[in-house]
Design a protein around this motif. Structure first.
Motif, PDB file in Angstrom:
ATOM      1  N   ALA A 503       0.854  -1.194   0.000  1.00  0.00           N
ATOM      2  CA  ALA A 503       0.000   0.000   0.000  1.00  0.00           C
ATOM      3  C   ALA A 503       0.885   1.237   0.000  1.00  0.00           C
ATOM      4  N   LYS A 504       0.551   2.221  -0.843  1.00  0.00           N
ATOM      5  CA  LYS A 504       1.303   3.478  -0.932  1.00  0.00           C
ATOM      6  C   LYS A 504       0.329   4.644  -0.825  1.00  0.00           C
ATOM      7  N   GLN A 505       0.749   5.643  -0.059  1.00  0.00           N
ATOM      8  CA  GLN A 505      -0.073   6.837   0.073  1.00  0.00           C
ATOM      9  C   GLN A 505       0.532   7.950  -0.776  1.00  0.00           C
ATOM     10  N   TYR A 506      -0.290   8.601  -1.618  1.00  0.00           N
ATOM     11  CA  TYR A 506       0.173   9.657  -2.528  1.00  0.00           C
ATOM     12  C   TYR A 506      -0.278  11.024  -2.023  1.00  0.00           C
ATOM     13  N   ASP A 507       0.339  12.053  -2.614  1.00  0.00           N
ATOM     14  CA  ASP A 507       0.066  13.417  -2.160  1.00  0.00           C
ATOM     15  C   ASP A 507      -1.362  13.880  -2.456  1.00  0.00           C
ATOM     16  N   ASN A 508      -2.044  13.214  -3.381  1.00  0.00           N
ATOM     17  CA  ASN A 508      -3.404  13.621  -3.735  1.00  0.00           C
ATOM     18  C   ASN A 508      -4.456  12.936  -2.863  1.00  0.00           C
ATOM     19  N   ASP A 509      -4.038  12.549  -1.628  1.00  0.00           N
ATOM     20  CA  ASP A 509      -4.958  11.956  -0.650  1.00  0.00           C
ATOM     21  C   ASP A 509      -5.571  10.665  -1.154  1.00  0.00           C
ATOM     22  N   ILE A 510      -4.749   9.880  -1.841  1.00  0.00           N
ATOM     23  CA  ILE A 510      -5.186   8.580  -2.356  1.00  0.00           C
ATOM     24  C   ILE A 510      -4.215   7.511  -1.865  1.00  0.00           C
ATOM     25  N   VAL A 511      -4.766   6.381  -1.453  1.00  0.00           N
ATOM     26  CA  VAL A 511      -3.955   5.215  -1.104  1.00  0.00           C
ATOM     27  C   VAL A 511      -4.148   4.172  -2.199  1.00  0.00           C
ATOM     28  N   GLU A 512      -3.023   3.692  -2.746  1.00  0.00           N
ATOM     29  CA  GLU A 512      -3.078   2.661  -3.781  1.00  0.00           C
ATOM     30  C   GLU A 512      -2.637   1.339  -3.174  1.00  0.00           C
ATOM     31  N   VAL A 513      -3.503   0.347  -3.254  1.00  0.00           N
ATOM     32  CA  VAL A 513      -3.231  -0.990  -2.732  1.00  0.00           C
ATOM     33  C   VAL A 513      -3.033  -1.929  -3.913  1.00  0.00           C
ATOM     34  N   SER A 514      -1.994  -2.772  -3.848  1.00  0.00           N
ATOM     35  CA  SER A 514      -1.731  -3.717  -4.931  1.00  0.00           C
ATOM     36  C   SER A 514      -1.602  -5.121  -4.367  1.00  0.00           C
ATOM     37  N   GLU A 572       4.359 -14.684 -16.058  1.00  0.00           N
ATOM     38  CA  GLU A 572       5.154 -14.094 -14.979  1.00  0.00           C
ATOM     39  C   GLU A 572       4.301 -13.698 -13.781  1.00  0.00           C
ATOM     40  N   GLY A 573       3.043 -13.420 -13.992  1.00  0.00           N
ATOM     41  CA  GLY A 573       2.196 -13.061 -12.871  1.00  0.00           C
ATOM     42  C   GLY A 573       1.333 -11.854 -13.153  1.00  0.00           C
ATOM     43  N   SER A 574       0.496 -11.492 -12.169  1.00  0.00           N
ATOM     44  CA  SER A 574      -0.451 -10.385 -12.319  1.00  0.00           C
ATOM     45  C   SER A 574      -0.404  -9.503 -11.087  1.00  0.00           C
ATOM     46  N   THR A 575      -0.808  -8.226 -11.302  1.00  0.00           N
ATOM     47  CA  THR A 575      -0.918  -7.273 -10.196  1.00  0.00           C
ATOM     48  C   THR A 575      -2.254  -6.562 -10.303  1.00  0.00           C
ATOM     49  N   PHE A 576      -3.084  -6.758  -9.278  1.00  0.00           N
ATOM     50  CA  PHE A 576      -4.359  -6.071  -9.203  1.00  0.00           C
ATOM     51  C   PHE A 576      -4.207  -4.898  -8.237  1.00  0.00           C
ATOM     52  N   LYS A 577      -4.643  -3.709  -8.679  1.00  0.00           N
ATOM     53  CA  LYS A 577      -4.514  -2.507  -7.865  1.00  0.00           C
ATOM     54  C   LYS A 577      -5.881  -1.873  -7.669  1.00  0.00           C
TER      55      LYS A 577
END
Length: 583
Positions: A503-514, A572-577
């Protein structure tokens, strides 16, 4: 110069004036000459008669002084004494009196003798060595007897001088009149041509696009009526163009906002209308398509053949076409424009891709559900029949069969619950209570739940989420998203593989979970459809899924203000965000 209307009018008007004046002048010259000569002869004849009468009265046969005195009185009354030459002859031709020379030889002696003998008068012209003279001769009658003759003459050069003076006066007057006429013709031509030029310039400006221009007439004549008619025509054109522009803009807006593609082709096969939707459906730039031939814009043979058949038959035709280049199913209708397609063909294109995909998905869903239900139902039936046949007496066998029946029932219950939940979410009936929640705790509990569900064969799961991250959402729904993604990843990842949650938190008040895995991956052609309901990437696999999990994930994330994405490399695999707002 003569290309100008002004100069053509002036030239022909001047030519007409001079031609008319020339003809009139020739007539006047002849008329003046004849009239003046007649007048001179009449004067000469009258003077000769007066003098002959005076000679008879004053004593022609008396002394010379008395005769001269009487003639002088006559000349004084007539006021011609200084212009005419007067000669008096006796009956045998001797000169008694000559006003221009002393008595001697006179050219009229023969005429005098001739007309004294006849007693008649005569007028005419005589040629002399020093010129010509006009004369009139009258006999002198006394007591009914001709006793002499009177000749009154005038040099023709004097008469011609008067005639020339009159002619010069006429010529000068004609020149003045001609000059005034030319000036007037130029003035009239200029006024007339000014209006014509104004109309020409006005027409040129309107042709150039200045529809607000109007013409003012400088004269009150037919050109004024022409200018009024021109201005009315300009008003009509401006009104028509304005209406056409409005209709064109309206039509353009309608075409650009239509869900269907619209293509118009003229009789020569050139594209005249190509709206934005048609460009998107056929992967063509609408601006570049205008003016090109249809075969150069669309490479699909079925669509071209449909347009050609419509043009040849003049009938409305319909066809469903699959375009492999853009991976779309299209419904194409060809409509003839005008009688017998004399103005071309109109193609309307409707996208059936979603409908076909939905139909396919529904068929697959029915097939999957039927299969998923058939297997547990068949198993339950078989075990129930076995128990009925006596196996229920065997406690150990009965307990095993009952356990299997309960698991199959649970499996069917989950499937029905998923369907009901997806239906509630899509219809907006699912109420989600959004409030701040701890992302780490939800992710950790979701991992534990999945591990409890999958007893063996579970790949390793790594959680890289800090404990202080807070997001806005409903805990149960976020947990369901994690569970579905982790189950999906573990289903396609080997036991020795790896699942990573970050999980990463960005400056635009959004958290991206992968949620990433090292599994089999997804082919590129399937990536755009993995979140569709009932869609399965590998339909040959017996993985127990219904194809609803990722669709539920998508709708749950969107309902909480986020978005969902997928990246994958086959093999190789997948990433769901997915994203969620920061609390």
């Amino acid at each position: 110069m003569f290309h100008s209307l002004q100069w053509r009018i002036a030239f022909f008007y001047t030519l007409l004036i001079f031609s008319t004046m020339g003809i009139v002048s020739l007539f006047l010259f002849n008329y003046i000459q004849r009239s003046y000569l007649t007048q001179v002869y009449n004067h000469l004849e009258r003077e000769a008669m007066l003098i002959s009468e005076a000679a008879a009265v004053n004593g022609f046969e008396a002394n010379l002084n008395s005769l001269i005195s009487g003639i002088s009185n006559v000349l004084a009354r007539a006021n011609h004494g200084q212009e005419y030459r007067i000669a008096i002859f006796d009956g045998v031709g001797n000169i008694i009196l000559d006003t221009e020379s002393s008595i001697g030889n006179h050219w009229g002696t023969e005429y005098a003798v001739q007309y004294v003998s006849t007693g008649e008068g005569y007028r005419g012209k005589v040629k002399l060595t020093d010129g010509e003279e006009l004369f009139s001769i009258e006999s002198i009658q006394i007591g009914g007897r001709s006793v002499g003759a009177v000749i009154v003459s005038v040099p023709s050069e004097k008469v011609e001088g008067y005639i020339n003076l009159i002619v010069a006066t006429v010529v000068i007057s004609g020149v003045i009149v001609g000059g005034l006429s030319i000036t007037l013709s130029i003035y009239i031509a200029r006024r007339t041509s000014r209006s014509i030029v104004a109309l020409t310039m006005g027409a040129a400006r309107i042709q150039g696009g200045d529809l607000s221009h109007r013409v003012r007439s400088h004269v009150n004549d037919e050109t004024s009526d022409l200018a009024d008619a021109f201005n009315k025509m300009a008003n009509t054109i401006a009104w028509t163009v304005d209406n056409l522009s409005t209709e064109r803009d309206t039509l353009s807006a309608v075409l650009d906002t239509m869900a269907d593609g619209v293509i118009s082709v003229d009789r020569e096969g050139s594209v005249t209308v190509f709206n934005q939707t048609a460009g998107e459906l056929l992967n063509v730039s609408p601006k570049n398509a205008i003016g090109m031939r249809l075969a150069e814009v669309i490479r699909d043979f079925e669509i071209l053949q449909l347009a050609s058949r419509c043009e040849n038959s003049g009938a409305l035709l319909h066809s469903e076409v699959e375009v492999p280049e853009v991976r779309r199913f299209l419904s194409v209708t060809a409509t003839p424009l005008g009688f017998d397609a004399e103005r071309g063909v109109l193609l309307t294109v409707h996208d059936l891709t979603h409908i076909r995909q939905t139909e396919t998905s529904r068929k697959e869903f029915v097939s999957n559900v039927s299969h998923e239900l058939r297997s547990p139902i068949a198993s339950i039936r078989a075990m129930a029949e076995t128990l009925e046949d006596g196996a229920i007496g065997d406690k150990k066998v009965a307990q095993d069969f009952i356990g299997r029946i309960l698991r199959d029932i649970q499996r069917m219950t989950v499937m029905v619950d998923d369907l009901l939940e997806l239906s509630r979410i899509e219809s907006g009936q699912e109420v989600i209570d959004i409030h701040p929640v701890n992302l780490f705790r939800i992710a950790n509990e979701s991992i534990s739940y999945v591990k409890g569900e999958i007893n063996d064969g579970m790949p390793e799961i790594i959680l890289n989420v800090t404990e202080e991250i807070m997001v806005m959402g409903q805990e149960e729904k976020i947990s369901q998203v994690f569970v579905n993604l982790i189950q999906n990843a573990s289903r396609f990842t080997r036991q020795n593989g790896l699942i990573t949650i970050t999980a990463k938190q960005y400056d635009n008040d959004i958290v991206e979970v992968s949620v990433s895995d090292t599994g089999m991956g997804i082919a590129p052609e399937h990536l755009a459809h993995v979140f569709e309901r009932f869609y399965k990437v590998d339909r040959s696999r017996r993985d127990g899924g219904t194809g609803l999990g990722l669709s539920i994930v998508k709708h749950l994330v969107q309902a909480q203000g986020g978005e969902v994405f997928v990246d994958s490399v086959e093999g190789e695999g997948s990433t769901f965000k997915f994203t969620l707002p920061v609390a």
